[in-house]
Design an enzyme around this catalytic site. Structure first.
Site, PDB file in Angstrom:
ATOM      1  N   LYS A 182     -27.795  -4.146 -28.527  1.00 32.33           N
ATOM      2  CA  LYS A 182     -26.804  -3.348 -29.173  1.00 32.33           C
ATOM      3  C   LYS A 182     -27.171  -2.276 -30.270  1.00 32.33           C
ATOM      4  O   LYS A 182     -28.565  -2.139 -30.444  1.00 32.33           O
ATOM      5  CB  LYS A 182     -25.847  -4.412 -30.006  1.00 32.33           C
ATOM      6  CG  LYS A 182     -25.213  -5.323 -28.848  1.00 32.33           C
ATOM      7  CD  LYS A 182     -24.416  -4.607 -27.901  1.00 32.33           C
ATOM      8  CE  LYS A 182     -23.723  -5.613 -27.039  1.00 32.33           C
ATOM      9  NZ  LYS A 182     -24.188  -6.293 -26.007  1.00 32.33           N
TER      10      LYS A 182
HETATM   11  C1  LIG Z   1     -18.161  -6.218 -24.614  1.00 33.51           C
HETATM   12  C2  LIG Z   1     -19.052  -7.281 -24.811  1.00 33.51           C
HETATM   13  N1  LIG Z   1     -18.434  -8.474 -25.190  1.00 33.51           N
HETATM   14  C3  LIG Z   1     -19.148  -9.597 -25.682  1.00 33.51           C
HETATM   15  C4  LIG Z   1     -20.538  -9.554 -25.508  1.00 33.51           C
HETATM   16  C5  LIG Z   1     -21.087 -10.885 -25.914  1.00 33.51           C
HETATM   17  O1  LIG Z   1     -22.105 -10.710 -26.906  1.00 33.51           O
HETATM   18  P1  LIG Z   1     -23.221 -11.674 -27.394  1.00 33.51           P
HETATM   19  O2  LIG Z   1     -24.325 -11.251 -26.286  1.00 33.51           O
HETATM   20  O3  LIG Z   1     -23.832 -11.274 -28.628  1.00 33.51           O
HETATM   21  O4  LIG Z   1     -23.001 -12.875 -27.117  1.00 33.51           O
HETATM   22  C6  LIG Z   1     -21.212  -8.466 -25.148  1.00 33.51           C
HETATM   23  C7  LIG Z   1     -22.858  -8.259 -24.955  1.00 33.51           C
HETATM   24  O5  LIG Z   1     -23.302  -7.927 -24.320  1.00 33.51           O
HETATM   25  C8  LIG Z   1     -20.377  -7.406 -24.833  1.00 33.51           C
HETATM   26  O6  LIG Z   1     -20.983  -6.288 -24.469  1.00 33.51           O
END
Ligand SMILES: Cc1ncc(COP(=O)(O)O)c(C=O)c1O
Length: 371
Positions: A182
């Site tokens: 990110k």
């Molecule tokens: C659109 C979206 N939602 C949710 C997530 C979940 O994030 P995390 O990996 O921090 O749980 C991601 C991560 O790639 C994402 O891109």
């Protein structure tokens, strides 16, 4: 020539030193660095309560629990996202209701979302895909009319804007991710921006076993909580990264602009919206001209890799995953999401890239497609 990945975290020596300091301090799990990180996030979001935890997935799931959403409830969302967006709805026992995406923005089609509302609908989870914000005016007009909660999956859109306001300053519940890919990272991590201290207190309990600490050193448990707290090791990385967010995003914007300038338009790709006001340019994703190509997407990715360039896929439409097919979805249900999911490729874009890297990607991509 050095391999160019599609993304790479930007971690400086000061961050590495800060992590070492935490490791030497004797307090490595959730503690003062977490509190400082949450305070910095809260300040960024106009004083709203923010709590960090070990993933955005957990933030989204706990947001659903904060809203009291569970069995019998429906939550409207997009099939074109990381699968976490819908998995959390199943996790709390509610029903995901997918609607198609807009072919241009690639974000949830809000007209279709409104048409999908039933008496069981409790919330909408929009996703700002690649960091391009969903239309917040229309989203909240629909949510307010139909009395729905909004859980913004802003996992990809930290530092993006809508109408001049940074995402997170306005709106209902907003989840950001600090996963390694990110725009800012804590290796793994996420946070939720909330509306009140009351919500934040419940969130703290849900994040750590439902425990409330008492002044006399005792404790009580009155709700079922899980275990998704963020360590101080991660939080201190977040603190250093947050201070650089605007700088990182500005560089990403410049690199995206360079892609548009150097792009060979004769190749027949569909490019993402040319937006330099709202998006945080989390990813640069052209859609392959598959029907005009003699190679598959997999072969394209492999040929780019052999020429030293990493290409990702984010994401295939999730309603076609086995878990979701088993719940009744099938090919043809969401033509835009399926078409984008089949053709999308993620090209290198991260703050330590140079314009020359973008130029190299553009030239290599032309060579691969024309050979
Ligand atoms: C659109 C979206 N939602 C949710 C997530 C979940 O994030 P995390 O990996 O921090 O749980 C991601 C991560 O790639 C994402 O891109």
């Amino acid at each position: 020539m050095e391999f160019l990945p599609f993304t790479r975290p930007t971690l400086d020596e000061a961050t590495i030193a800060a992590v070492a300091e935490v490791l030497r301090s004797g307090w490595i799990t959730s503690g003062p660095k977490l509190k400082a990180f949450e305070a910095a996030l809260s300040q960024r979001y106009g004083g709203r309560p923010v709590r960090a935890l070990n993933s955005a997935t957990a933030a989204l799931e706990l947001a659903l629990r904060l809203c009291g959403i569970g069995p019998g409830d429906e939550v409207i969302t997009t099939p074109l996202s990381w699968v976490a967006t819908a998995n959390v709805i199943l996790e709390v026992g509610a029903a995901p209701i997918f609607v198609d995406v807009d072919a241009t923005t690639r974000n949830i089609d809000l007209g279709a979302a409104e048409r999908a509302i039933t008496p069981r609908s409790r919330a909408i989870i929009p996703v700002d895909l690649a960091g391009l914000p969903v239309d917040r005016d229309r989203l909240y007009a629909i949510a307010n009319t139909h009395k729905l909660r909004v859980i913004e999956d802003a996992a990809q859109s930290i530092g993006a804007h809508w109408n001049g306001h940074e995402i997170g300053r306005e709106g209902d519940l907003i989840a950001f991710s600090f996963h390694a890919n990110k725009n800012i990272t804590t290796a793994e991590g996420g946070c939720l921006v909330m509306n009140s201290e009351e919500e934040a207190r419940l969130f703290e309990k849900l994040r750590l076993q439902g425990v409330t600490r008492q002044a006399d050193g005792g404790m009580d448990v009155d709700v079922l909580g899980g275990k998704s707290n963020l360590t101080d090791i991660a939080a201190v990385i977040g603190l250093k990264q947050l201070a650089k967010l605007d700088e990182f995003n500005s560089k990403r914007r410049d690199l995206a602009r360079r892609y548009f300038e150097r792009w060979d338009n004769d190749l027949g790709f569909d490019l993402p919206p040319k937006d330099f006001e709202r998006s945080n340019w989390h990813m640069f994703q052209p859609l392959l001209p598959l029907s005009d190509m003699r190679i598959t997407r997999g072969e394209f990715i492999e040929r780019m890799r052999l020429r030293g360039i990493g290409v990702g896929v984010h994401y295939p439409a999730m309603h076609l995953f086995t878990l979701y097919r088993a719940r009744g979805w099938k090919a043809g249900d969401f033509p835009n999401a399926e078409d984008i999911g089949n053709r999308t490729v993620t090209l290198p874009l991260f703050p330590t890239m140079e314009f020359a890297d973008v130029d190299r990607v553009c030239v290599t991509l032309s060579e691969v497609l024309r050979s």
